[in-house]
Design a protein around this motif. Structure first.
Motif, PDB file in Angstrom:
ATOM      1  N   LEU A  47       1.087  -1.533   0.135  1.00 19.85           N
ATOM      2  CA  LEU A  47      -0.260  -0.532   0.095  1.00 19.85           C
ATOM      3  C   LEU A  47       1.535   1.300   0.220  1.00 19.85           C
ATOM      4  O   LEU A  47       0.492   2.103  -0.582  1.00 19.85           O
ATOM      5  CB  LEU A  47      -1.159  -0.039   1.102  1.00 19.85           C
ATOM      6  N   ILE A  50       3.641   1.310  -2.856  1.00 18.73           N
ATOM      7  CA  ILE A  50       3.203   1.281  -5.029  1.00 18.73           C
ATOM      8  C   ILE A  50       1.240   1.957  -4.528  1.00 18.73           C
ATOM      9  O   ILE A  50       1.013   2.942  -5.743  1.00 18.73           O
ATOM     10  CB  ILE A  50       2.517  -0.386  -5.349  1.00 18.73           C
ATOM     11  N   ALA A  51       0.208   1.526  -4.156  1.00 20.96           N
ATOM     12  CA  ALA A  51      -1.372   1.430  -3.944  1.00 20.96           C
ATOM     13  C   ALA A  51      -1.264   2.351  -4.031  1.00 20.96           C
ATOM     14  O   ALA A  51      -1.973   3.789  -4.850  1.00 20.96           O
ATOM     15  CB  ALA A  51      -1.604   0.302  -3.015  1.00 20.96           C
ATOM     16  N   LEU A  52      -1.211   3.517  -2.540  1.00 21.70           N
ATOM     17  CA  LEU A  52      -1.531   4.503  -1.969  1.00 21.70           C
ATOM     18  C   LEU A  52      -0.681   5.879  -2.963  1.00 21.70           C
ATOM     19  O   LEU A  52      -1.692   6.788  -3.090  1.00 21.70           O
ATOM     20  CB  LEU A  52      -1.489   4.285  -0.741  1.00 21.70           C
TER      21      LEU A  52
END
Lengths: 180, 294
Positions: A47, A50-52
């Motif tokens: 998270l 990468i994702a957030l």
């Protein structure tokens, strides 16, 4: 059936361990906690790394796009208002100019008309004066003729009646009569 | 005048529409219902056990077994629980990483879902815990996504529900509890104890209230963890009990199967709500740590 017996055997095994509730089988806690912590750490890194950041970037980019689009729209609207104002102003100017031209043309034409009328009046006056002069002349002519006719007539009448009169006295008598 | 005349007309039109919809929709629903019922009955006859009998083992589904066989369960042995936790990670990666790979200004369906999840938790943190709590958002997002995916993956038949285990939820709750308590003391020093000193109450009552507040504070991780595990476990156990009835009832097995469908629908709701409740309580506790004054 085989799986059934296996399950019952398992249940019996579990029951011996933790009174039928696998949740209370403390021998598995270490294993569960270890794998849970591993899972959470992996999720946390996925998270945060990468994702957030990626989703945050997309969202802020979209916000930026929307804001700039709105600003551009506001700008264009302002321009449209300005264009309309310019158009109205040009229209008013054109109208004023047209009115001015019309007034000028009207004044010019009026001037010409006045001049022509004055000229015509003058001509008419000249003609009238001329005619009056002619009439006066004619009238004067007529008086002279009347005088001559009266003298002639008086002379003839006197001659007929047997009198002899000179021309001078007759003329004087006629002139005296005509005067008064 | 005109209005009053128009209204009944309109109403009559909608009434007619309603009636036609009922007439059109009614038989279809009824037919579908009977078809499903027939299928359930037939399958009940075909797959009925040879020796019908009550075989209810509602707790078997929660058993932790080594994934690759064997009886020994060490600390690092991969288990069926490990498998479903890894699948939760895969699900989260699919939703949040693969879903958002396009980085499109106009999002695709997957990206919309990822943004929805992000916005949902972010707004919750911002609204409940305050603007200064936003820097703890990734941790809260981690908790929410893990619980959500564990709950929903657990709803797949024959799967394993990691959040049905008190060991898992207790660790989650303790992480929150320890983090929030330490953060409270780091941010506010001894001022954090003001959380227990209700300055709005009359002075003689305050020590009593302080004791109550202190007890309730330490009960927080217990209720926080048992609420989640209990809800998930109870739902799954109920489904399993009804499944046991279905096996025993033979031709009438459709009755518990219909009940299972209803409970399953409820469980889908519970799976989301419990993830939501756990997360929002975390936000509330975080807010207490950041702003301990009442």
């Amino acid at each position: 059936m085989a799986s059934n017996t296996h399950q019952t055997a398992d249940a019996a095994h579990g029951g011996a361990d933790a009174a039928g509730m696998p949740q209370l089988d403390f021998s598995t806690f270490g294993n569960q906690i270890f794998w849970l912590v591993v899972t959470l750490v992996v999720i946390y890194f996925v998270l945060t790394k990468i994702a957030l950041p990626r989703i945050e970037a997309v969202l802020s980019e979209r916000r930026g796009t929307i804001t700039s689009d709105l600003a551009a729209a506001e700008d264009l609207k302002q321009k449209a208002v300005e264009a309309e104002e310019a158009y109205n102003k040009a229209l008013a100017d054109a109208r004023a100019e047209a009115n001015k031209i019309v007034a000028e043309a009207r004044a010019e034409i009026q001037g010409e008309v006045d001049a022509a009328a004055a000229k015509a009046d003058a001509e008419i006056a000249a003609k009238a004066a001329e005619s009056e002069a002619a009439i006066a002349e004619i009238r004067a002519g007529a008086v002279d003729s009347v005088k001559a006719v009266a003298k002639d007539a008086a002379k003839e009448i006197l001659a007929t009646m047997g009198y002899k009169a000179d021309a001078k006295s007759i003329t004087a008598a006629v002139n005296a009569r005509m005067k008064g | 005048m005109r209005k009053t005349r128009k209204m009944p007309q309109k109403k009559r039109v909608t009434d007619v529409a309603d009636q036609s919809a009922k007439q059109g929709g009614g038989p279809v629903i009824k037919i579908a219902f009977f078809v499903v019922l027939a299928l359930v009955l037939i399958s009940g006859l075909i797959f009925a056990p040879e020796h019908p009998g009550l075989a209810i083992h509602p707790m078997d589904q929660f058993e932790i077994k080594p994934l690759f066989g064997g009886d020994h369960l060490g600390t690092f042995t991969p288990t069926n629980q490990t498998l479903w936790m890894v699948l939760a990670i895969v699900g989260i990666v699919l939703l949040l990483v693969v879903g958002s790979r396009g980085r499109a200004i106009v999002p695709t369906r997957g990206q919309s879902l990822a943004e929805l999840a992000y916005g949902f938790v972010y707004k919750m943190v911002e609204d409940v815990a305050g603007k200064d709590a936003v820097k703890y958002f990734p941790g809260i997002m981690t908790l929410f996504m893990f619980i959500l995916f564990a709950n929903f993956l657990g709803l797949i038949p024959t799967s394993f529900t990691a959040t049905s285990h008190i060991a898992v939820t207790a660790v989650l709750a303790l992480i929150v509890f320890v983090f929030v308590t330490v953060l409270g003391f780091v941010k506010n020093g001894m001022g954090f104890l003001g959380l227990f000193w209700v300055s709005a109450a009359p002075l003689p009552l305050r020590p009593v209230l302080a004791i109550i507040e202190l007890i309730s504070y330490f009960v927080r991780p217990v209720s926080h963890s048992i609420r989640l595990a209990g809800n998930v476990m109870a739902g799954h156990a109920v489904i399993k009990v009804f499944a046991g009835f279905a096996a025993a009832l033979g031709v009438f097995s459709f009755l518990p199967i219909l009940a299972i469908s209803a409970v399953y629908a409820l469980e889908v709701l519970v799976a989301f709500i419990q993830a939501y409740v756990f997360t929002i309580l975390t936000c509330v506790y975080l807010k207490d740590a950041l702003h301990p004054s009442h």
